[in-house]
Write a protein that holds these residues in place. Structure first.
Motif, PDB file in Angstrom:
ATOM      1  N   THR A   1      43.780 -14.355 -35.196  1.00 42.00           N
ATOM      2  CA  THR A   1      45.274 -14.104 -35.859  1.00 42.00           C
ATOM      3  C   THR A   1      45.582 -12.571 -35.661  1.00 42.00           C
ATOM      4  N   ASN A   2      44.309 -11.705 -35.355  1.00 46.32           N
ATOM      5  CA  ASN A   2      44.651 -10.351 -35.388  1.00 46.32           C
ATOM      6  C   ASN A   2      43.522  -9.854 -34.521  1.00 46.32           C
TER       7      ASN A   2
ATOM      8  N   ARG B   1      42.972  -5.804 -34.180  1.00 48.16           N
ATOM      9  CA  ARG B   1      42.134  -5.131 -35.224  1.00 48.16           C
ATOM     10  C   ARG B   1      40.794  -5.747 -35.469  1.00 48.16           C
TER      11      ARG B   1
END
Length: 316
Positions: free
Chosen positions: A129-130, A133
């Motif tokens: 999802t990310n 990061r």
């Protein structure tokens, strides 16, 4: 009560049970169990060594896998001595303190396994999802903190169970119904009120496997929603493929747990050996299957394991 009727915990000798009704076949039954233990110990040790020795695997996903392998090793060692001792030497006797220690470590490693699977679900959630990061969210320091939190959580949850068992008196049969020490099994042999023990045991189960399973499902709901928003079918397939190994590990942990609960609740008419074999499988299947799942489904682990094996063969 007299001393003969009310035995204090310090002087108790419990009797473990092998496979009821199949005692004459214990030597033969020990063969598949030996194979399973050998597979669990060698497989998890190999994965752990591969992750430690291969710099390319020094990433968050593989750090969590090393935690899983360590937990599986602890779980296997916790049950191996008593189980094989019964099958090979009919060594059924175990002191109360030794039984309590075994129960504590079995349940500690079980809680830790559930916690590690939750941490691995979080790892997959962040990675998918990310992804930009990912490295900044799952730093080495944060992984160490998660590892310490997993150990602390298991210890804090399991310690009251052991302490509360020590306060009980035992005046009934000292025959346990498994080849290892199991909290409900010990509790049933007490002749004092065990309602507090039952409540604490149920709370421990709900707050560990219960809570963890809910958050694992929630993480995959969010993962699926993110993956379905990806336009490219190839990228969707690639994203899902990174989760297959973890989904398999979750399945081999929770399916035997649910099967054991189902048999205890609805299988009262089943032969006693069915309960025993399922209870043993519940603790053996995850340590045996996890190394196989990750070696087959994770290309980097497969390459690292083959590299370690080829290196050891070359040296020999």
């Amino acid at each position: 009560m007299s001393t003969s009727e009310n035995t204090t915990a310090s002087s108790i000798i419990f009797l473990l049970t092998g496979v009821p009704g199949l005692e004459a076949l214990h030597t033969w039954i020990s063969i598949p169990f030996c194979f399973l233990y050998a597979t669990a110990l060698s497989g998890n040790s190999l994965i752990l060594f591969a992750i430690i020795s291969q710099p390319s695997l020094h990433e968050p996903m593989y750090y969590f896998l090393s935690m899983l392998s360590t937990t599986d090793l602890g779980l296997s060692i916790s049950t191996m001595v008593t189980m094989l001792g019964i099958f090979w030497f009919n060594a059924r006797e175990i002191s109360f303190n030794a039984c309590l220690s075994q129960m504590f470590f079995i349940q500690l490693f079980t809680v830790m396994e559930s916690s590690v699977l939750l941490a691995m679900a979080y790892d997959r959630y962040v990675a998918i999802t990310n992804p930009l990061r990912y490295a900044s969210v799952l730093t080495d320091l944060k992984i160490v903190v998660i590892g310490v939190a997993i150990i602390t959580r298991g210890t804090l949850i399991q310690t009251p169970l052991a302490v509360l068992l020590k306060r009980l008196s035992y005046c009934r049969s000292h025959v346990l119904h498994h080849s290892y020490c199991f909290h409900p099994d010990i509790m049933k042999l007490s002749c004092t009120d065990t309602r507090i023990n039952s409540a604490v045991g149920l709370t421990a189960l709900i707050s560990t496997a219960g809570v963890d399973s809910v958050f694992i499902v929630l993480s995959y709901v969010l993962i699926i929603r993110t993956v379905l928003s990806i336009a490219s079918p190839e990228e969707r397939k690639k994203a899902f493929s990174t989760c297959i190994s973890h989904i398999g590990a979750v399945a081999v942990f929770y399916i035997p747990l649910l099967s054991l609960s189902f048999v205890h609740r609805f299988g009262r008419r089943a032969p006693p050996y069915v309960h025993t074999l399922i209870a043993n499988a519940y603790l053996l299947i995850p340590p045996v299957m996890n190394p196989i799942i990750y070696s087959v489904k994770t290309k980097q682990i497969r390459k690292a394991v083959l590299k370690v094996l080829s290196s050891s063969m070359t040296k020999s």
